[in-house]
Write a protein that holds these residues in place. Sequence first.
Motif, short mmCIF file in Angstrom:
data_model
loop_
_atom_site.label_atom_id
_atom_site.label_comp_id
_atom_site.label_asym_id
_atom_site.label_seq_id
_atom_site.Cartn_x
_atom_site.Cartn_y
_atom_site.Cartn_z
N ALA A 292 0.87 -1.17 -0.01
CA ALA A 292 -0.18 0.08 0.03
C ALA A 292 0.87 1.13 -0.22
O ALA A 292 0.69 2.24 -0.84
CB ALA A 292 -1.04 0.02 1.20
N ILE A 295 2.36 1.81 -3.58
CA ILE A 295 1.18 2.27 -4.46
C ILE A 295 0.92 3.49 -4.29
O ILE A 295 1.18 4.30 -5.41
CB ILE A 295 -0.12 1.29 -4.13
CG1 ILE A 295 0.21 -0.10 -4.73
CG2 ILE A 295 -1.19 1.87 -5.03
CD1 ILE A 295 -0.92 -0.81 -4.70
N GLY A 296 0.78 4.09 -2.93
CA GLY A 296 0.39 5.59 -2.93
C GLY A 296 1.33 6.37 -2.98
O GLY A 296 1.36 7.88 -2.99
N THR A 304 -4.17 5.86 -1.86
CA THR A 304 -4.72 4.64 -1.27
C THR A 304 -5.86 4.97 -0.19
O THR A 304 -5.90 5.72 0.57
CB THR A 304 -3.64 3.74 -0.40
OG1 THR A 304 -3.04 4.70 0.71
CG2 THR A 304 -2.36 3.28 -1.30
N VAL A 329 -6.89 4.03 -5.02
CA VAL A 329 -6.74 2.59 -4.89
C VAL A 329 -7.22 2.25 -3.52
O VAL A 329 -6.62 2.38 -2.44
CB VAL A 329 -5.32 2.10 -5.21
CG1 VAL A 329 -5.19 0.48 -5.29
CG2 VAL A 329 -4.88 2.68 -6.37
N GLY A 330 -8.01 1.09 -3.40
CA GLY A 330 -8.65 0.43 -2.17
C GLY A 330 -8.98 -1.10 -2.14
O GLY A 330 -8.41 -1.65 -3.17
N ILE A 332 -7.56 -3.06 -0.69
CA ILE A 332 -6.06 -3.67 -0.97
C ILE A 332 -5.95 -4.83 0.16
O ILE A 332 -5.87 -4.59 1.30
CB ILE A 332 -4.83 -2.60 -0.95
CG1 ILE A 332 -5.15 -1.39 -1.62
CG2 ILE A 332 -3.54 -3.48 -0.97
CD1 ILE A 332 -3.91 -0.52 -1.42
N PHE A 344 -6.95 -5.49 -5.41
CA PHE A 344 -7.24 -4.27 -5.14
C PHE A 344 -8.38 -3.58 -5.99
O PHE A 344 -8.60 -4.46 -7.06
CB PHE A 344 -5.97 -3.32 -4.88
CG PHE A 344 -5.25 -3.36 -6.01
CD1 PHE A 344 -5.53 -2.26 -7.15
CD2 PHE A 344 -4.37 -4.01 -6.34
CE1 PHE A 344 -4.78 -2.12 -8.26
CE2 PHE A 344 -3.14 -4.16 -7.48
CZ PHE A 344 -3.62 -3.23 -8.59
N THR A 346 -9.75 0.09 -8.35
CA THR A 346 -9.38 1.36 -8.53
C THR A 346 -10.50 1.75 -9.28
O THR A 346 -10.99 1.35 -10.05
CB THR A 346 -7.95 1.39 -9.11
OG1 THR A 346 -7.73 2.87 -9.29
CG2 THR A 346 -7.73 0.61 -10.40
#
Length: 368
Positions: A292, A295-296, A304, A329-330, A332, A344, A346
């Motif tokens: 996470a 990604i963030g 995220t 994006v969640g 996850i 995940f 998005t």
Amino acid sequence: MLKVAFIGWRGMVGSVLMDRMRAENGFEGFEPLFASTSQAGQAGPDIGKPVSPLADAHDTDLLAGMDIIVTCQGSGYTQKVYPELRSKGWNGYWIDAASALRMADDSIIVLDPVNRKIIDQALADGVKNFIGGNCTVSLMLMAAGALFENNLVEWMTSMTYQAASGSGAKNMRELVSQMKIIGQSAQDLMADPASAILDIDRRVLDAMSGEDFPVEHFGVPLAGSLIPWIDSAMESGQTKEEWKGFAETNKILQTDSPIPIDGICVRIGAMRSHSQAIAVKLTRDVPVDEIAGMIGAANDWVETVPNTKQDTLARLTPAAVSGTLSVPVGRIRKMNMGPEYLSFFTAGDQLLWGAAEPIRRMLNIALE
Ligand code: HSE
């Protein structure tokens, strides 16, 4: 001063591009020329400074005097005008939102927050064609770019939930018309709190299968339903949209050995934001918090979303992201299959990062 021609700036993607350019003071530092395929001679758009009347977008002698051409006119225009221009010896930058030249050997697919190094190398190597990617692919890479960057993807599936805008303005109108007729079909029953839900359901279904239900563009109802087919058929059994997930991702990233990517692309009744449910087989087990974090941190627009119902409903839907550059994006989490399996979800605006924004930013890069 460099001369830049804009074509197709009045259509849906072109209008979003123009809005973004106005918002970012993007018409400074070059001489713009606005061209039209149908309205040459009419007044140009309001960009906060005087512009000449619209030029003829088919006048290749005129276009051959440009340093950069930016087009959102579509593949038909590209296929007609681009070869003619190059055959005249034109050596300027062609920046195109349409798919026609995307997979050509002498084209780069642009998504600079993800592949800026590749774009810079291409510019240094004398590449002249810079093409916007498929919306679903660009949005997936804005969301998941970090996983590729860190060599964490052994394979990926993307199951998509694509908005009406991806098939065009007329389709968006048709979706709204379908929604209206559905609403009207049960209006009297809806007004009565005691009416039976199965009677309402029957009315809705009857309306959707009625002769007057507008399906000219989608072919079938989208409102109240979905369509698990986008674009044309490929021999593999995929649709072309599904094929692009693999072909374009690997081209954008210029992978040495192609990473398998596949999924089922589905049209849903969202207006202009696409969503995707992604599953990844990781190359190694990495803790979910670390993933996470990666990604963030990948770019300024990805964010995220905590895996809670409240955050998901508030931030991870087409309605929440439409009209914004944010790519949330969640959901996850690791999957039941094992610690190397990640999933995940998005969402992202199909007209912004999915179409106009990479083009606007590529123009700025070419002007640097
Ligand atoms: N092909 C995409 C779609 C849009 O149908 O949603 C353009 O990238």
